[in-house]
Design an enzyme around this catalytic site. Structure first.
Site, mmCIF file in Angstrom:
data_model
loop_
_atom_site.group_PDB
_atom_site.id
_atom_site.type_symbol
_atom_site.label_atom_id
_atom_site.label_comp_id
_atom_site.label_asym_id
_atom_site.label_seq_id
_atom_site.Cartn_x
_atom_site.Cartn_y
_atom_site.Cartn_z
ATOM 1 N N HIS A 131 0.803 -1.230 0.000
ATOM 2 C CA HIS A 131 0.000 0.000 0.000
ATOM 3 C C HIS A 131 0.836 1.280 0.000
ATOM 4 O O HIS A 131 0.297 2.368 -0.118
ATOM 5 C CB HIS A 131 -0.960 0.030 1.189
ATOM 6 C CG HIS A 131 -0.276 0.316 2.493
ATOM 7 N ND1 HIS A 131 0.416 -0.638 3.184
ATOM 8 C CD2 HIS A 131 -0.155 1.458 3.202
ATOM 9 C CE1 HIS A 131 0.926 -0.100 4.276
ATOM 10 N NE2 HIS A 131 0.604 1.174 4.321
HETATM 11 C C1 UD1 Z 1 -2.442 5.402 5.894
HETATM 12 C C2 UD1 Z 1 -1.213 5.854 6.656
HETATM 13 C C3 UD1 Z 1 -0.144 4.761 6.587
HETATM 14 C C4 UD1 Z 1 -0.690 3.432 7.021
HETATM 15 C C5 UD1 Z 1 -1.909 3.108 6.187
HETATM 16 C C6 UD1 Z 1 -2.521 1.791 6.569
HETATM 17 C C7 UD1 Z 1 -0.743 8.276 6.630
HETATM 18 C C8 UD1 Z 1 0.093 9.332 6.029
HETATM 19 N N1 UD1 Z 1 -0.633 7.049 6.079
HETATM 20 O O1 UD1 Z 1 -2.087 5.322 4.528
HETATM 21 O O2 UD1 Z 1 0.925 5.120 7.435
HETATM 22 O O3 UD1 Z 1 0.296 2.443 6.860
HETATM 23 O O4 UD1 Z 1 -2.863 4.142 6.388
HETATM 24 O O5 UD1 Z 1 -3.665 1.511 5.868
HETATM 25 O O6 UD1 Z 1 -1.462 8.538 7.561
HETATM 26 N N2 UD1 Z 1 -9.261 4.873 1.340
HETATM 27 C C9 UD1 Z 1 -10.503 4.292 1.182
HETATM 28 N N3 UD1 Z 1 -11.133 3.857 2.318
HETATM 29 C C10 UD1 Z 1 -10.587 3.987 3.543
HETATM 30 C C11 UD1 Z 1 -9.326 4.572 3.672
HETATM 31 C C12 UD1 Z 1 -8.668 5.021 2.554
HETATM 32 O O7 UD1 Z 1 -11.033 4.167 0.098
HETATM 33 O O8 UD1 Z 1 -11.215 3.562 4.524
HETATM 34 C C13 UD1 Z 1 -8.564 5.357 0.135
HETATM 35 C C14 UD1 Z 1 -8.716 6.848 0.018
HETATM 36 O O9 UD1 Z 1 -9.412 7.141 -1.143
HETATM 37 C C15 UD1 Z 1 -7.323 7.413 -0.044
HETATM 38 C C16 UD1 Z 1 -6.420 6.200 -0.076
HETATM 39 O O10 UD1 Z 1 -7.187 5.053 0.216
HETATM 40 O O11 UD1 Z 1 -7.101 8.211 -1.171
HETATM 41 C C17 UD1 Z 1 -5.329 6.341 0.926
HETATM 42 O O12 UD1 Z 1 -5.852 6.616 2.226
HETATM 43 P P1 UD1 Z 1 -5.027 7.550 3.252
HETATM 44 O O13 UD1 Z 1 -5.718 7.612 4.553
HETATM 45 O O14 UD1 Z 1 -4.714 8.845 2.601
HETATM 46 O O15 UD1 Z 1 -3.632 6.856 3.438
HETATM 47 P P2 UD1 Z 1 -3.200 5.318 3.383
HETATM 48 O O16 UD1 Z 1 -2.510 5.090 2.099
HETATM 49 O O17 UD1 Z 1 -4.327 4.423 3.763
#
Ligand code: UD1
Length: 362
Positions: free
Chosen positions: A209
């Site tokens: 991820h």
């Molecule tokens: C976040 C954390 C990372 C952790 C990871 C575990 C930060 C900077 N990063 O990264 O350290 O290892 O979580 O999962 O805080 N999304 C969904 N549904 C959700 C959550 C996210 O669809 O429930 C999608 C969103 O559209 C988003 C993308 O996933 O654009 C990334 O989500 P985000 O919270 O920005 O960071 P992660 O990559 O999940």
């Protein structure tokens, strides 16, 4: 004493769950301890958030800001505005943040500016890689943390080098491992076990991820290709993070041994990890869990903030070139993976030590 417990993203939930249990236990013994569970809503899908609350018996959050997706700045701003309101309603004595996600940093800054004591669970770890938003979150959070609850001697050294006074660093161990050990008897066989005809130690588990691995679709495809090819007849189980899913064209993923599935619940994921031949990952937390379970772990990153999982545990840092998997799979298939040992204080009692210390702050 009122403690705000901050949780926002998936890796936070298994870190706060055992601390909440330890607080409740101490309160039942008469301690003056209460908490508010603050969910920022950084992760919001049922499979990324709610299922962890259900499976780990975490109480419903007292508040959820529902900040959802966005840029780093958007998420940070929304979390800070939401949390400031909560502090203004009632000022807590302590704000407890865990890990290194954006919610961790945003709430730490907000609390500190309101004069609240900030404690950081997993403080002091460093990857040295400034391209990772998590590294910025760690360094900013630690620059305003009052008490550091650390997982390793590496973290203690980093804080020493930074000039943090010894009395502010409390070497407690690893709350993620508290959750792991507390739930080993409750693990659940996931549906993919029967669907994929899985057998113990005869499949590879994979999670990806990190932006460095998944935000470039062609690079992501190369990793998947290498892992599926090297795994031979063994199935590759790939629970796909939403960020990764956006980059995948499932029509191109036609490897006979690949099983790409939705993100898994905690109890199902640990069940798979425990029975896997090996795990290929870019997660930090999984390197810790694999170390304690003694599962060979190949990390597709250039750096780690958890060097003890390599020096003592079962983890190997391979970089992000998928070709680096060749030698590691060769070693794995020949049964030559290192055995590893469990780092000091990763014993399931970390949360109790944290609550002991919290009581001493008051
Ligand atoms: C976040 C954390 C990372 C952790 C990871 C575990 C930060 C900077 N990063 O990264 O350290 O290892 O979580 O999962 O805080 N999304 C969904 N549904 C959700 C959550 C996210 O669809 O429930 C999608 C969103 O559209 C988003 C993308 O996933 O654009 C990334 O989500 P985000 O919270 O920005 O960071 P992660 O990559 O999940």
């Amino acid at each position: 004493m009122l403690i705000d417990m901050i949780a926002g993203a998936r890796p936070n939930f298994m870190k706060v769950a055992p601390i909440i249990n330890a607080i409740k236990k101490r309160r039942s013994e008469g301690a003056d301890l209460s908490f508010r569970l603050v969910h920022t809503g950084q992760h919001y899908d049922k499979k990324m958030s709610e299922s962890f609350f259900e499976q780990l018996n975490i109480p419903s959050p007292d508040v959820n800001f529902g900040v959802g997706s966005g840029t780093q700045a958007e998420q940070t701003a929304k979390i800070m505005t939401g949390y400031e309101q909560i502090i203004l309603e009632e000022v807590p004595d302590v704000c407890l943040v865990v890990g290194d996600v954006t919610s961790t940093m945003a709430c730490a800054i907000t609390a500190k500016k309101c004069g609240v004591i900030v404690v950081h669970v997993e403080g002091g770890i460093r990857s040295g890689d400034w391209r990772m938003p998590e590294e910025v979150n760690r360094v900013v959070t630690d620059s305003i943390t009052d008490y550091f609850y650390t997982t390793s001697e590496h973290a203690n050294n980093n804080l020493r080098k930074q000039g943090v006074p010894a009395e502010k660093v409390v070497y407690v161990g690893n709350t993620m491992i508290d959750s792991l050990l507390a739930n080993l008897e409750r693990l659940q066989k996931p549906a993919v076990w029967d669907k994929g005809n899985l057998r113990q130690k005869e499949f590879i588990l994979m999670t990806l991820h990190r932006p460095s691995n998944v935000d470039d679709g062609a690079g992501l495809k190369k990793i998947i290709d290498r892992v599926c090819t090297l795994s031979g007849d063994y199935p590759v189980i790939f629970p796909v993070h939403p960020r990764t899913m956006k980059m995948l064209d499932m029509d191109e993923m036609n490897y006979p041994n690949l099983l790409a599935i939705e993100p898994m619940g905690y109890l199902e994921f640990i069940y798979l990890l425990k029975h896997a031949l090996a795990v290929v990952t870019d997660s930090g937390g999984i390197t810790e869990e694999a170390t304690v379970l003694g599962i060979p772990c190949m990390t597709l990153r250039d750096s780690t903030e958890r060097p003890e999982t390599i020096e003592e545990g079962t983890n190997e840092l391979l970089g992000t070139d998928p070709e680096s998997l060749n030698d590691s799979f060769d070693k794995l298939m020949k049964g030559n993976w290192k055995k590893g040992s469990i780092p000091y204080l990763w014993d399931g009692k970390t949360s109790t030590r944290i609550v002991d210390h919290l009581m001493s702050i008051s």
